[in-house]
Design a protein around this motif. Structure first.
Motif, PDB file in Angstrom:
ATOM      1  N   THR A  98      -3.717   1.853  -8.852  1.00  0.00           N
ATOM      2  CA  THR A  98      -3.781   2.748  -7.681  1.00  0.00           C
ATOM      3  C   THR A  98      -2.376   3.130  -7.228  1.00  0.00           C
ATOM      4  N   GLN A  99      -1.426   2.219  -7.370  1.00  0.00           N
ATOM      5  CA  GLN A  99      -0.059   2.561  -6.949  1.00  0.00           C
ATOM      6  C   GLN A  99       0.605   3.516  -7.941  1.00  0.00           C
ATOM      7  N   SER A 100       0.475   3.213  -9.240  1.00  0.00           N
ATOM      8  CA  SER A 100       1.214   4.045 -10.197  1.00  0.00           C
ATOM      9  C   SER A 100       0.561   5.411 -10.376  1.00  0.00           C
ATOM     10  N   ASN A 102      -0.697   6.907  -7.737  1.00  0.00           N
ATOM     11  CA  ASN A 102      -0.436   7.553  -6.457  1.00  0.00           C
ATOM     12  C   ASN A 102      -1.706   7.938  -5.688  1.00  0.00           C
ATOM     13  N   CYS A 103      -2.730   7.106  -5.757  1.00  0.00           N
ATOM     14  CA  CYS A 103      -4.003   7.390  -5.073  1.00  0.00           C
ATOM     15  C   CYS A 103      -3.795   7.681  -3.590  1.00  0.00           C
ATOM     16  N   MET A 104      -2.823   6.934  -3.004  1.00  0.00           N
ATOM     17  CA  MET A 104      -2.634   6.978  -1.566  1.00  0.00           C
ATOM     18  C   MET A 104      -2.068   8.302  -1.073  1.00  0.00           C
ATOM     19  N   ASN A 105      -1.657   9.183  -1.991  1.00  0.00           N
ATOM     20  CA  ASN A 105      -1.169  10.472  -1.522  1.00  0.00           C
ATOM     21  C   ASN A 105      -2.247  11.546  -1.542  1.00  0.00           C
ATOM     22  N   GLY A 113      -2.844   6.534   4.466  1.00  0.00           N
ATOM     23  CA  GLY A 113      -2.532   7.328   3.288  1.00  0.00           C
ATOM     24  C   GLY A 113      -2.649   8.794   3.620  1.00  0.00           C
TER      25      GLY A 113
ATOM     26  N   ASN B 132       7.128   5.712  -9.541  1.00  0.00           N
ATOM     27  CA  ASN B 132       6.942   5.718  -8.095  1.00  0.00           C
ATOM     28  C   ASN B 132       6.096   4.539  -7.675  1.00  0.00           C
ATOM     29  N   GLU B 133       6.293   4.148  -6.418  1.00  0.00           N
ATOM     30  CA  GLU B 133       5.687   2.921  -5.949  1.00  0.00           C
ATOM     31  C   GLU B 133       4.294   3.145  -5.372  1.00  0.00           C
ATOM     32  N   GLY B 134       3.929   4.412  -5.157  1.00  0.00           N
ATOM     33  CA  GLY B 134       2.586   4.726  -4.697  1.00  0.00           C
ATOM     34  C   GLY B 134       2.277   4.237  -3.299  1.00  0.00           C
ATOM     35  N   ARG B 135       3.300   4.051  -2.472  1.00  0.00           N
ATOM     36  CA  ARG B 135       3.049   3.636  -1.092  1.00  0.00           C
ATOM     37  C   ARG B 135       3.677   4.668  -0.178  1.00  0.00           C
ATOM     38  N   GLU B 136       2.825   5.327   0.582  1.00  0.00           N
ATOM     39  CA  GLU B 136       3.213   6.469   1.410  1.00  0.00           C
ATOM     40  C   GLU B 136       4.569   6.273   2.098  1.00  0.00           C
ATOM     41  N   GLU B 139       7.719   5.793  -1.419  1.00  0.00           N
ATOM     42  CA  GLU B 139       7.313   5.862  -2.822  1.00  0.00           C
ATOM     43  C   GLU B 139       8.471   5.629  -3.779  1.00  0.00           C
ATOM     44  N   TRP B 203       4.205  -2.941   5.044  1.00  0.00           N
ATOM     45  CA  TRP B 203       4.474  -1.502   4.946  1.00  0.00           C
ATOM     46  C   TRP B 203       4.657  -0.928   6.353  1.00  0.00           C
TER      47      TRP B 203
END
Ligand code: HEM
Ligand code: HEM
Ligand SMILES: [Fe+2]
Lengths: 197, 481, 111
Positions: A98-100, A102-105, A113, B132-136, B139, B203
């Motif tokens: 989920t991080q790589s 980029n689900c949160m965007n 998110g 990228n780290e995928g955390r709003e 990232e 976060w």
């Protein structure tokens, strides 16, 4: 008037600023020390990863006046019971995916998110997946290639994110585990998939 | 020698020469932010637009990362801008400072290129380290995190050492400690954990303790300096007020963090903490507005840089409305349960970031350009009656208010239909997204976004031309610095 | 701990909570202006703003179910008192901190 009031003086406010900041920060540290154990994996609020071996539902609680996750009968994910390490490895793969990807965007997770796509906090329990028998397969198929699956009149679709079969299983495990977290009733008034036999 | 009306770096001191470099990159990134904001906004209206090429997630990530980075560049630039004047001493490691500027800028460029062209990676830790780290908001991949931390530490030592060698003022003391806290907090966002509750717990330390604590104090320092420069308020007063603001901001803001701990798995006592301290958070903002009016009233608003003064006032009001009013409207858990993670949050996020931070950095741009041109006249009677800066000010602020209100309408519908009635299911989500009011809101957001863009173009044009060929010196304001 | 708001009350909550903060600022500003300009006629308007704030807070408290729980009731009381006194405190601070201004005849130039 040569002497200004003590409560309007620079030195009083310098000291106040230091004490207030220090005090608030210490309070935050203490609260953090109390909170972290309560949300560590395996606690009451955040269950161990092996919870994916069980049925998870989201039921109204009379005393708390909101829905809370309830861990029920044994219902291993993908029909295969995992021990604690295996479960953790699978959920970890899912979280990393989920991080790589980029689900949160696009989505929110636990409500945080982006707002372009539905919240994922309880997506494991979403009626959208049909019945509990087909849910796992549906989820895997969707995650691996959502690009031909439009489900709204606007034509908004999730992109294909090069997710492998193993990663997709990880993501489903992660979503199932996340749905077991006690979020104080968020989301409210959620309408769950039918899971009783 | 100082040359009036011409862009000449001889007009700047060492720190200021470095500052204008930071400001330049900040403006470029501000432009990029707007562009990618418009792209993501457009995808709400035409979902197939750039689908599979530059997906919403990519555009949005660039949009908010450009935002964070340009504001940080604005802060670093502002710090270097006031450093020599404040300390009465040359920047001790200016060469090193320059080197770090280039390293940071190169790193930012690489990160953005990777965002745009690599976008995603496999579900491994290596993706988090490299892509990228995928955390709003945070990232940036881990290698960049480490680079950023090292760079800002160098900036920090540079600043602290300069103040130590020169004059250690009250502003200096607050600024140095605040920089340490601001950079230190970033570390809380630099590790991986599978447990999403713990992940989001830390976060929010970064995000909230930045925007509602350390960044507020950073701009309070800039404001203190700005008031001395533009209005000529005495040091004693601005420094006392700086301490008052620090006490109130940190006193309410640090534990105000609780308003993000309602629904992420954290215990119920955070309801009380979040509710109580959020109710306090608007007070420093009110105090600031009253004090600004008091100060301006006390000296009949006579000032030497009208655009900068206007943007400082925009800052006081923007901070009050964006953070104070918009923040309080959705902060009580009884209602946040429904607004959490909807266009509501986006509405507040836009007005607050713009009102509190973009505005004051723009004020610094105007102070910068004035000095760069040798300290030219920037009060009334500018050529063309200063139409460019006035229109830029109007269009940017109106554009932002328009976008904010549009998102508020969408968020209102969303909180009702998706959240309260349908309970945040997938179906509920789309039921809200296709509601005519929601759709209208998204259209108006884009329309006002274009207005904002026009304002930005004018702003850049004005910054490039204001004071050009001007032969009058700026007004002297009495100054006890 | 909390009783979630009901759908019909959303608008009231958004509206009144915005009013609380805006009237709070208006009250503080009018209060300061009245004192600054020595204009006594502004003072009733300042307190009128506070009255509006008080009413808004009570509507907010009702709509957000704050009065159904002792803790939140205390918060409401605290807000009412706090927002009543804060403008006085802010004003006194403005005056107090500026009192020194006239003393500072010669700027500190010790560098
Ligand atoms: C300049 C100061 C501020 C800035 C820049 C700011 C910015 C933001 C942003 C960007 C978000 C959305 C975060 C996300 O992406 O999930 C947010 C959320 C939030 N802010 Fe602020 N904020 C500020 C001040 C305040 C204040 C003073 C309050 C309360 C009185 C407040 C209350 C909240 C709340 C409750 C949320 C959570 C929204 C949700 O549940 O989705 N903020 N803020
Ligand atoms: C042309 C102007 C702009 C447009 C069209 C625009 C559009 C957008 C869009 C579409 C999103 C994604 C929201 C979502 O997830 O649904 C977003 C997020 C965001 N934008 Fe903008 N934006 C613009 C300017 C700005 C400016 C000037 C700022 C701040 C100074 C800003 C700050 C933010 C923030 C903080 C978020 C994250 C909000 C959250 O997660 O709650 N934007 N913007
Ligand atoms: Fe916050």
């Amino acid at each position: 008037m040569a002497t200004s009031q003590w409560w309007a003086s620079e030195s009083f406010w310098r000291k106040t600023a230091i004490w207030v900041t220090g005090g608030s920060f210490i309070a935050l540290i203490l609260l953090t020390m109390d909170t972290i154990p309560q949300i560590s994996t395996g606690s009451k609020r955040v269950p161990a990863y092996s919870v994916i071996n069980y049925r998870i539902s989201y039921k109204f609680d009379e005393t708390r006046h909101v829905q809370v996750p309830v861990i029920g009968a044994k219902e291993p994910l993908f029909g295969k019971e995992l021990n604690e390490e295996e479960a953790e490895a699978l959920v970890k793969l899912g979280k990393l995916t989920t991080q790589s990807k980029n689900c949160m965007n696009c989505h929110t997770l636990l409500g945080n998110g982006a707002y372009y796509a539905p919240d994922l906090t309880k997506s494991w329990l979403d009626q959208y997946w049909g019945t509990k028998e087909v849910r796992e397969v549906q989820m895997l198929e969707f995650i691996k290639d959502p690009s031909d699956k439009v489900h709204n009149s606007m034509g908004r679709r999730m992109p294909k994110l090069e997710i492998t079969d193993e990663e997709a299983r990880g993501v489903v495990a992660f979503l199932k585990w996340m749905s077991s977290i006690d979020t104080n009733g968020f989301p409210y008034n959620f309408k769950s998939i039918e899971q009783e036999n | 020698m100082a040359t009036l009306g011409m862009l000449d770096s001889a007009n700047l001191n060492g720190g200021q020469k470095l500052a204008v470099k930071y400001f330049t990159v900040a403006i470029v990134l501000f432009g990029a932010q707007i562009l990618f904001g418009l792209l993501s906004g457009l995808q709400y209206l035409y979902p197939d637009f750039l689908y599979g090429v530059l997906d919403f997630s990519v555009n949005r990530m660039v949009h908010i990362n450009a935002l964070v980075v340009w504001l940080l560049y604005g802060f670093l630039g502002s710090v270097y801008w006031l450093l020599e004047e404040e300390s009465q001493h040359e920047v001790v490691g200016l060469k090193l400072g320059n080197l770090i500027y280039w390293v940071l800028t190169a790193a930012v460029t690489v990160v953005v290129l990777v965002y745009l062209f690599v976008q995603i990676g496999p579900g491994k830790e290596s993706s988090i380290w490299l892509i990228n780290e995928g955390r709003e908001y945070i990232e940036a991949p881990r290698w960049a995190d480490i680079g950023i931390v090292v760079s800002v530490l160098v900036v920090f030592f540079n600043v602290a050492a300069t103040f130590s060698k020169g004059r250690y003022t009250g502003i200096a003391g607050v600024l140095v400690l605040d920089m340490l806290a601001l950079f230190g907090i970033y570390l809380a966002g630099m590790f991986y954990t599978t447990n999403i509750s713990i992940d989001q717990y830390w976060w929010w330390w970064v995000i909230h303790l930045w925007v509602e604590a350390t960044w507020e104090v950073m701009v309070a320092c800039i404001m203190a300096y700005g008031l001395m420069k533009v209005l000529g308020v005495s040091r004693k007063i601005v420094e006392t007020w700086l301490y008052i603001e620090v006490a109130l901001m940190f006193g309410s803001g640090i534990l105000g963090l609780g308003h993000h701990y309602f629904w992420i798995g954290t215990p119920e006592y955070w309801f009380s903490i979040g509710g109580f301290f959020s109710a306090l958070e608007p007070i420093p903002l009110v105090a600031m507005v009253v004090h600004a009016v008091f100060d301006a009233g006390a000296r009949h608003a006579k000032n030497n840089n009208h655009p900068a003064m206007a943007w400082l006032i925009a800052h006081a009001f923007g901070n009050f409305f964006g953070a104070g009013v918009w923040g309080f409207m959705h902060t009580l858990p009884q209602i946040n349960l429904y607004t959490h993670g909807t266009q509501w949050s986006a509405s507040h996020g836009h007005l607050a970031f713009f009102g509190a931070y973009a505005t004051i950095i723009i004020a610094m741009f105007y102070l910068g350009i004035q000095r760069w041109r040798g300290g030219t006249w920037m009060s009334g009677d500018l050529p063309g009656n200063g139409w460019k800066w006035k229109w830029a000010l109007g269009l940017l602020n109106l554009g932002m208010v328009g976008m904010t209100v549009a998102m508020l309408v969408s968020g209102y519908v969303q909180s009702q239909i998706e959240r309260a009635i349908e309970g945040s299911t997938w179906m509920g989500y789309f039921a809200a997204q296709i509601h005519p009011w929601f759709v209208q809101g998204m259209w108006w957001r884009e329309v006002f976004g274009v207005m904002f863009l026009v304002g930005f173009v004018l702003l850049v044009w004005d910054l490039l031309t204001i004071g050009k060929g001007e032969s009058r010196k700026m007004i002297e304001v009495s100054n006890a610095a | 701990m909390i009783e979630p708001a009901s759908l019909g009350n959303f608008f009231t909550i958004f509206f009144t909570s915005a009013m609380v903060i805006m009237l709070g600022a208006l009250y503080a500003l009018l209060f300061a202006f009245s004192r600054l300009k020595g204009d006594k006629r502004l003072m009733p308007l300042a307190y009128l703003s506070y009255a509006g704030l008080l009413i808004s807070t009570l509507f907010l408290a009702d709509a957000a179910n704050l009065l159904k729980h002792p803790f939140w009731t205390v918060i409401v009381a605290f807000m009412l008192v706090g927002y009543l006194l804060a403008p006085h405190a802010i004003w006194h601070l403005c005056v107090g901190t500026h009192a020194a201004e006239h003393v500072e005849v010669e700027p500190i130039k010790n560098y």
